[in-house]
Enzyme design. Structure first.
Site, PDB file in Angstrom:
ATOM      1  N   HIS A 195       0.654  -1.401   0.062  1.00 40.52           N
ATOM      2  CA  HIS A 195      -0.168   0.124  -0.029  1.00 40.52           C
ATOM      3  C   HIS A 195       0.841   1.245   0.021  1.00 40.52           C
ATOM      4  CE1 HIS A 195      -3.243  -2.656   1.201  1.00 40.52           C
ATOM      5  NE2 HIS A 195      -3.889  -1.694   0.348  1.00 40.52           N
ATOM      6  N   GLU A 434     -10.858 -11.981 -22.135  1.00 43.49           N
ATOM      7  CA  GLU A 434      -9.927 -11.981 -21.459  1.00 43.49           C
ATOM      8  C   GLU A 434      -9.473 -13.539 -21.150  1.00 43.49           C
ATOM      9  OE1 GLU A 434     -10.522  -9.847 -17.732  1.00 43.49           O
ATOM     10  OE2 GLU A 434     -12.579 -10.543 -17.631  1.00 43.49           O
ATOM     11  N   ASN A 457      -4.815  -7.606 -19.460  1.00 42.28           N
ATOM     12  CA  ASN A 457      -4.257  -8.030 -18.171  1.00 42.28           C
ATOM     13  C   ASN A 457      -4.274  -9.457 -18.164  1.00 42.28           C
ATOM     14  OD1 ASN A 457      -3.811  -5.262 -17.985  1.00 42.28           O
ATOM     15  ND2 ASN A 457      -5.486  -5.161 -16.386  1.00 42.28           N
ATOM     16  N   ASP A 458      -5.794  -9.975 -18.123  1.00 43.56           N
ATOM     17  CA  ASP A 458      -6.044 -11.122 -17.978  1.00 43.56           C
ATOM     18  C   ASP A 458      -5.576 -12.249 -19.030  1.00 43.56           C
ATOM     19  OD1 ASP A 458      -6.586 -11.976 -15.099  1.00 43.56           O
ATOM     20  OD2 ASP A 458      -8.388 -10.886 -15.316  1.00 43.56           O
ATOM     21  N   ARG A 468      -0.229 -13.030 -13.349  1.00 47.55           N
ATOM     22  CA  ARG A 468       0.109 -11.594 -13.407  1.00 47.55           C
ATOM     23  C   ARG A 468       0.433 -10.834 -11.968  1.00 47.55           C
ATOM     24  NH1 ARG A 468      -6.001  -8.988 -14.407  1.00 47.55           N
ATOM     25  NH2 ARG A 468      -5.311  -7.185 -13.197  1.00 47.55           N
ATOM     26  N   CYS A 505      -9.506  -2.650 -22.808  1.00 48.25           N
ATOM     27  CA  CYS A 505      -9.444  -1.804 -21.362  1.00 48.25           C
ATOM     28  C   CYS A 505      -8.500  -2.339 -20.529  1.00 48.25           C
ATOM     29  CB  CYS A 505     -10.700  -1.818 -20.804  1.00 48.25           C
ATOM     30  SG  CYS A 505     -11.327  -3.630 -20.416  1.00 48.25           S
TER      31      CYS A 505
HETATM   32  C1  PEP Z   1      -8.165  -7.179 -17.598  1.00 48.29           C
HETATM   33  O1  PEP Z   1      -8.068  -8.187 -17.243  1.00 48.29           O
HETATM   34  O2  PEP Z   1      -7.492  -6.727 -18.588  1.00 48.29           O
HETATM   35  C2  PEP Z   1      -8.972  -6.105 -17.252  1.00 48.29           C
HETATM   36  C3  PEP Z   1      -8.988  -4.942 -17.570  1.00 48.29           C
HETATM   37  O3  PEP Z   1      -9.572  -6.672 -15.803  1.00 48.29           O
HETATM   38  P1  PEP Z   1      -8.733  -6.615 -14.478  1.00 48.29           P
HETATM   39  O4  PEP Z   1      -7.605  -5.885 -14.771  1.00 48.29           O
HETATM   40  O5  PEP Z   1      -9.652  -5.797 -13.605  1.00 48.29           O
HETATM   41  O6  PEP Z   1      -8.866  -8.277 -14.203  1.00 48.29           O
HETATM   42 MG    MG Z   2      -9.622  -9.087 -15.929  1.00 43.82          MG
END
Ligand code: PEP
Ligand code: MG
Length: 546
Positions: A195, A434, A457-458, A468, A505
């Protein structure tokens, strides 16, 4: 600034970017040696502990207030966690039991209990949970300080702004900092996920961790490079000049970008891209509006659940969604339904322990089983849709059947609202892409929904089989991996065949090295954190794609 002493160069890990040049101040925490004392009146000692616990809670409430004003809800959330830790029955019972059983003073019982919790967190596999040890250390010192009738040391009482160097900094110590007197933070310990690192980023300080320093650097001139992780002590004239020039460039860049706040996100040859923002709470909307985003491409609704002690009610959720929809005044707000599970868990969900949580019970899987939770959220979203341009997005989809079931539940909820004479608005429905399964099925899925948003990301984690959460694995993965870029291309093609739009996103959307490639692929929308909106807009405006 140049002292004639030999320059030293340290390498650390950059956790918050920016460049700082200034004098170094080492923050020495006052040694808090706790002496174990045996006593007879354990009842009085427990009462003393209770009083100290209340005082510490009041002290933390004050810090929480300060953090709320200066950092907003996300930045202040950790202090709610600290207050919860102070109320945690395991913690309170352990201290009182020790006082009773071993007939010892409260300071010693608190120290032993915190030691037990710290060891437990530090032994965990997960980097995020390991970082929680610092939170326990922090509340332990608060209670001991309060038992002694002292206030915890403030890190910095120097008049001039300094580069603050410490072995470790607790979140409460960071929040107490007078921002105008801090240039950067350098620590020896502390994880990227801690944090403290998150707060430093929110407050806008460059920060490095993992730097091994000696006390002799106190008071000496230094340079912090929050982009590369370099830390110079006694910089020579050439290095100083180089970094002064970099600082100037940084300021010029920020000034240039600020001019794009209200400009269009359009390429030189006229191709417009919808540039949206990712948010986690209502407070984030202000900065989004200031930077002229076209909408909210991802509202991570699970943060409403993570910040709460119990399931947020329909009314609480409705208020949050309505506020965002109203503030965005007609611009689209895509609310992602609850994506809890894996690293995002809240105790009151009582999620089972899993060996591989990222591959486990999360996202839409939970919603389709716990339909009570899902329906409450859908009612709140549908009602909020009367107040703006709201859309729903489902996370972690792996099959057509899941999407059909989710849409069916939406229809049932609408019928229920009709039956109760409760007004609601119409919503578009889309899914996140994702998982590799969703990429593979994107042609079929595109016939079921109004839009796709690619969660890189996922998607990267699942396509490359790289956790990740584990920073050690970053050396094995390439964020521009051809498999991931190929998957994005396929998804865009399949979406467009069915006439639906497709956005990105995940964090890759903010990677300006890929902006031109995304435009060439035909991506319709990029949704990024508010701090990256202007940089992405600038990258789009620099492209010619025809
Ligand atoms: C992703 O997985 O790219 C995403 C936008 O969702 P989060 O990062 O919240 O898992
Ligand atoms: Mg995700």
């Amino acid at each position: 600034m140049v002292t004639g002493r030999t320059m030293r160069r340290f390498e650390g890990k950059a956790v918050s970017d920016g460049i700082a040049v200034g004098h170094i101040k080492i923050f020495q925490k006052k040694e808090c040696n706790v002496i174990r004392v045996t006593l007879n009146d354990t009842e009085a000692e427990i009462a003393r502990f209770e009083q100290a616990r209340e005082n510490a809670k009041r002290e933390i409430a004050k810090i929480h207030e300060k953090a709320l004003t200066e950092l907003g809800e996300a930045g202040a959330a950790i202090f709610e966690v600290h207050q919860m830790l102070l109320d945690d029955l395991n913690f309170v019972d352990s201290v009182t039991e020790l006082i009773e059983r071993e007939k010892i003073n409260a300071e010693s019982a608190v120290e032993t209990t915190c030691g037990k919790f710290i060891a437990m967190f530090e032994a965990m596999d997960n980097e995020y949970m390991q970082a929680r040890a610092a939170d326990v250390r922090d509340i332990g010192s608060q209670v001991i300080a309060s038992l002694r009738g002292t206030v915890q040391a403030t890190p910095h009482d120097d008049e001039r702004p300094v580069i603050l160097v410490a072995d470790d900094l607790a979140p409460s110590e960071i929040v107490r900092l007078d921002r105008s007197r801090i240039l950067a933070i350098v620590t020896h310990r502390g994880a990227v996920n801690s944090h403290a690192a998150i707060l430093a980023g929110t407050m806008g300080f460059p920060m490095l961790t993992g730097v091994e320093f000696g006390e002799e650097i106190d008071g000496q001139p230094g340079i912090v490079d929050g982009y590369t992780g370099l830390f110079f002590v006694n910089p020579d004239a050439a290095t100083l000049e180089e970094y002064r020039a970099k600082q100037k460039e940084e300021a010029e860049r920020a000034g240039q970008l600020a001019k794009l706040r209200m400009e269009d996100t359009v390429t030189k040859d006229g191709r417009r891209l919808r540039l949206c923002a990712n948010i986690g709470c209502v407070e984030d909307v202000e900065a989004v509006l200031q930077n002229g985003a076209d909408g909210i491409g991802l509202f991570r609704s699970e943060f409403l659940y993570l910040g709460a002690k119990d399931f947020p009610t329909e009314e609480e959720q409705f208020e949050a969604y309505r506020a965002v929809a109203e503030k965005m005044a007609g611009r689209e707000v895509i609310i992602r339904t609850l994506d809890i599970g894996a690293d995002k868990s809240a105790e009151y969900f009582h999620l089972p322990h899993e060996a591989n949580p990222a591959l486990g019970y999360r996202g839409i899987r939970i919603c389709l089983e716990r339909t009570d939770i899902f329906r409450t959220q859908l009612r709140a979203i549908l009602r909020a849709a009367c107040h703006g341009n709201v859309a729903i997005m489902y996370p972690m989809v792996i099959s057509v059947d899941e999407v059909r079931r989710a849409k069916q539940i939406v229809e049932q909820v609408k019928a229920e609202l009709d039956g109760q004479n409760v007004s609601y608005g119409e919503v578009k429905q889309g899914i996140m892409i994702e998982t590799p399964a969703a990429v593979w099925l994107s042609e079929e899925l595109s016939k079921e929904v109004d839009f796709f948003s690619i969660g890189t990301n996922d998607l990267t984690q699942y396509m490359l089989a790289l956790d990740r959460q584990d920073s050690r694995l970053s050396v094995f993965g390439d964020s521009h991996h051809p498999a991931v870029l190929g998957a994005i291309r396929t998804v865009v093609e399949n979406a467009h065949k069915s006439g639906i739009w497709v956005g990105i996103c995940g964090e890759l959307a903010a990677d300006t090295a890929l902006t031109e490639e995304f435009l060439r692929m035909g991506v319709d929308e990029l949704s990024v954190g508010q701090a990256r909106i202007l940089a992405v807009r600038a990258a789009v405006r620099a492209c010619t794609i025809s």
